[in-house]
Design an enzyme around this catalytic site. Sequence first.
Site, PDB file in Angstrom:
ATOM      1  N   LYS A   1      -9.694  12.679   8.818  1.00 43.10           N
ATOM      2  CA  LYS A   1      -9.172  12.206  10.107  1.00 43.10           C
ATOM      3  C   LYS A   1      -9.060  13.366  11.094  1.00 43.10           C
ATOM      4  CE  LYS A   1      -6.182   8.413   8.537  1.00 43.10           C
ATOM      5  NZ  LYS A   1      -6.882   7.337   9.252  1.00 43.10           N
TER       6      LYS A   1
ATOM      7  N   ARG B   1      -7.629  -0.324   1.053  1.00 40.51           N
ATOM      8  CA  ARG B   1      -8.167  -1.551   0.438  1.00 40.51           C
ATOM      9  C   ARG B   1      -8.600  -1.320  -1.008  1.00 40.51           C
ATOM     10  NH1 ARG B   1     -12.413  -2.063   5.203  1.00 40.51           N
ATOM     11  NH2 ARG B   1     -10.759  -0.874   6.189  1.00 40.51           N
TER      12      ARG B   1
ATOM     13  N   LYS C   1       0.845  -1.209   0.000  1.00 40.51           N
ATOM     14  CA  LYS C   1       0.000   0.000   0.000  1.00 40.51           C
ATOM     15  C   LYS C   1       0.874   1.251   0.000  1.00 40.51           C
ATOM     16  CE  LYS C   1      -3.122   2.625   3.078  1.00 40.51           C
ATOM     17  NZ  LYS C   1      -4.012   2.616   4.263  1.00 40.51           N
TER      18      LYS C   1
ATOM     19  N   ASP D   1       1.830   6.129   5.628  1.00 44.71           N
ATOM     20  CA  ASP D   1       0.834   5.241   5.041  1.00 44.71           C
ATOM     21  C   ASP D   1       1.323   4.646   3.713  1.00 44.71           C
ATOM     22  OD1 ASP D   1      -1.559   4.043   5.615  1.00 44.71           O
ATOM     23  OD2 ASP D   1      -2.804   5.534   4.609  1.00 44.71           O
TER      24      ASP D   1
ATOM     25  N   ASP E   1     -11.902   7.122   4.187  1.00 46.16           N
ATOM     26  CA  ASP E   1     -10.676   6.833   4.942  1.00 46.16           C
ATOM     27  C   ASP E   1     -10.291   5.354   4.823  1.00 46.16           C
ATOM     28  OD1 ASP E   1      -8.504   7.366   6.494  1.00 46.16           O
ATOM     29  OD2 ASP E   1      -9.599   7.475   8.401  1.00 46.16           O
TER      30      ASP E   1
ATOM     31  N   ASP F   1      -2.397  10.140   4.060  1.00 46.02           N
ATOM     32  CA  ASP F   1      -3.800   9.769   4.249  1.00 46.02           C
ATOM     33  C   ASP F   1      -4.483  10.787   5.160  1.00 46.02           C
ATOM     34  OD1 ASP F   1      -6.219   8.527   4.469  1.00 46.02           O
ATOM     35  OD2 ASP F   1      -5.492   6.781   5.615  1.00 46.02           O
TER      36      ASP F   1
ATOM     37  N   GLU G   1      -9.304   3.781   2.364  1.00 44.22           N
ATOM     38  CA  GLU G   1      -8.823   3.920   0.978  1.00 44.22           C
ATOM     39  C   GLU G   1      -7.798   2.861   0.597  1.00 44.22           C
ATOM     40  OE1 GLU G   1      -7.505   5.411   3.475  1.00 44.22           O
ATOM     41  OE2 GLU G   1      -5.392   5.004   3.114  1.00 44.22           O
TER      42      GLU G   1
HETATM   43  N1  BES Z   1      -4.041   4.440   7.046  1.00 46.55           N
HETATM   44  C1  BES Z   1      -5.142   4.105   7.858  1.00 46.55           C
HETATM   45  C2  BES Z   1      -4.834   3.048   8.909  1.00 46.55           C
HETATM   46  C3  BES Z   1      -3.822   3.401   9.966  1.00 46.55           C
HETATM   47  C4  BES Z   1      -4.230   3.893  11.176  1.00 46.55           C
HETATM   48  C5  BES Z   1      -2.485   3.161   9.765  1.00 46.55           C
HETATM   49  C6  BES Z   1      -3.306   4.164  12.168  1.00 46.55           C
HETATM   50  C7  BES Z   1      -1.550   3.443  10.748  1.00 46.55           C
HETATM   51  C8  BES Z   1      -1.962   3.930  11.945  1.00 46.55           C
HETATM   52  C9  BES Z   1      -6.286   3.570   7.008  1.00 46.55           C
HETATM   53  O1  BES Z   1      -6.378   4.064   5.733  1.00 46.55           O
HETATM   54  C10 BES Z   1      -7.551   3.935   7.705  1.00 46.55           C
HETATM   55  O2  BES Z   1      -7.771   5.086   7.885  1.00 46.55           O
HETATM   56  N2  BES Z   1      -8.341   2.952   8.074  1.00 46.55           N
HETATM   57  C11 BES Z   1      -9.566   3.182   8.762  1.00 46.55           C
HETATM   58  C12 BES Z   1     -10.597   2.232   8.243  1.00 46.55           C
HETATM   59  C13 BES Z   1     -11.996   2.509   8.717  1.00 46.55           C
HETATM   60  C14 BES Z   1     -12.491   3.797   8.142  1.00 46.55           C
HETATM   61  C15 BES Z   1     -12.869   1.368   8.300  1.00 46.55           C
HETATM   62  C16 BES Z   1      -9.325   2.941  10.251  1.00 46.55           C
HETATM   63  O3  BES Z   1      -8.604   2.032  10.606  1.00 46.55           O
HETATM   64  O4  BES Z   1      -9.852   3.720  11.046  1.00 46.55           O
HETATM   65 ZN    ZN Z   2      -4.557   4.699   4.905  1.00 40.77          ZN
HETATM   66 ZN    ZN Z   3      -7.430   5.902   5.618  1.00 42.56          ZN
END
Ligand code: BES
Ligand code: ZN
Ligand code: ZN
Length: 508
Positions: free
Chosen positions: A280, A354, A268, A291, A350, A273, A352
């Site tokens: 966020k 996947r 990824k 990210d 967020d 992000d 994104e």
């Molecule tokens: N890049 C984030 C995940 C992340 C969080 C990586 C903290 C490193 C540290 C990812 O894109 C994300 O925001 N995921 C969301 C998914 C949710 C919206 C289903 C998450 O984990 O909150």
């Molecule tokens: Zn992310």
């Molecule tokens: Zn994200």
Amino acid sequence: MKVSLTGLTKSAAKTDLFIVGYFKGEKGLKELKRMEPLFAKAVEAAISKKRFEGKSGEVFSSYQVGYRQAQEVLLLGLGEKKEHKAVSLRKSVGAIIGLANSRTAMNVRVFLDSFTNEAVSAEEASAIFTELSFLATYRFTEYKTQKKDAPSKAPGSMELVTEKKELMLAARPGMVRAEKIAKAVILARDLNNEPANVMTATRLAEEAKKIAEAKKLKCEVLGLEELKSLGMNGILSVNQGSVTPPALIIMEYGEEYKEQGTVCLVGKGVTFDTGGISIKPSKGMEEMKYDKSGAIAVVATMGLVSDLKLKLHIVGLAPAVENNVANDPQRPGDIIRMYNGKTVEVMNTDAEGRLILADALSYCEKYKPVAIIDAATLTGMCHHTFGDKTCGILGTDQKLVDAVQRAGEKVGERCWQLPLWEEYGESVKSHHSDLKNVGDGYAGTITAAMFLKEFIPGKTPWVHLDIAGTAYCAANRFDCVKGANGFGVRLFAEVLSNWGPESFSKAA
Ligand code: BES
Ligand code: ZN
Ligand code: ZN
């Protein structure tokens, strides 16, 4: 950092700091008495008065002009001998480098034989010393304008000394290999520590091309137009909020080994992000420059497999985008048709990672791989579950999961498995389309992987690594300063170095 191996009697010149390991309860101090009789006396006195026991991390040091090896000799406690293993040695070596650094001791000599036991051979120990001396002295000083603000670079060289003559030849290949691996990890750290205003998708693609040229790899970068004509709408949709065009970086090594089967690595690459419209919170958002860790682990590993001359066909794919809110960002509720034809409702912009991985994973079909391994900072849930010490692993093939887990144990990048049971798939089904990009709020790491599973070509054995918690250090650690740590490079290298028919199940 220069690491060398010498016979004990040969190392006549004085050094800044001489370090010897000591297991709890160890008797005799035979070698120490021979090497540094004065110091050994002090140690005996300290032990008899229980001022020093040899607990892991415990330090007994003394400074005397009369010492033979160095004016300062330091005894490092290693804990119980029977519990000493590669993981604990790594920590001890990290501690040694920290001690040398705080003393600004530029040259360090280490009595290698005192760090070995039945579980850790002298060969393995010398490789670990080599690896850690690069990793633990790493600093990212690119943006320190004043030299004086840059942290101390000590130690600059480390001399491992041994009484085992045969080691001089036997340890060499392991040390050379460790250096190659450590340099690839450092490259990954350097690329990943770069902020998002510098390390854009375009720049990351340029860096991949540079590596490919230096290491004689094939490298192709699919840009905006190519991604459009291929219908890679997962990648395109996420990048809609960015002013920088997206890229799908594809690096290829070892085509001549195709017969033995191809392995695809996917990472990824979200250069930043923000969360997109589902933005966020600002606290800690700066960490979202990491990210892109998965993509960078893949790119750096591709250079490394060429250095290691592995006999395997490996294709690395790194979709690179920025999840931002400029331009015409995707909205919650948007429905996109992915590269493999499935439709996805974007419930949360967020989630994104996947979306971009999905397209890259389905694109792997082109290479007819025997296995696919992806690494992604995918879910905050994984970070919450495992903290920064363990990487989440999920997969469709237990043999492949086991192979990756074993490799993780070996190199100190440990992974712990979560299930991928069908029941979890329900929550990523959508009312308006085939899939949606979030689950029901529970088991977020698993549902994210269930989503990815929908994009794996056929029954290709696949493993997903959620590196959200492990990709960067929030504070200084024994093997890495605060910042990107290059997680995944050593793990990938270990898995691929041991690759064989037992690493995966043949797809039906
Ligand atoms: N890049 C984030 C995940 C992340 C969080 C990586 C903290 C490193 C540290 C990812 O894109 C994300 O925001 N995921 C969301 C998914 C949710 C919206 C289903 C998450 O984990 O909150
Ligand atoms: Zn992310
Ligand atoms: Zn994200």
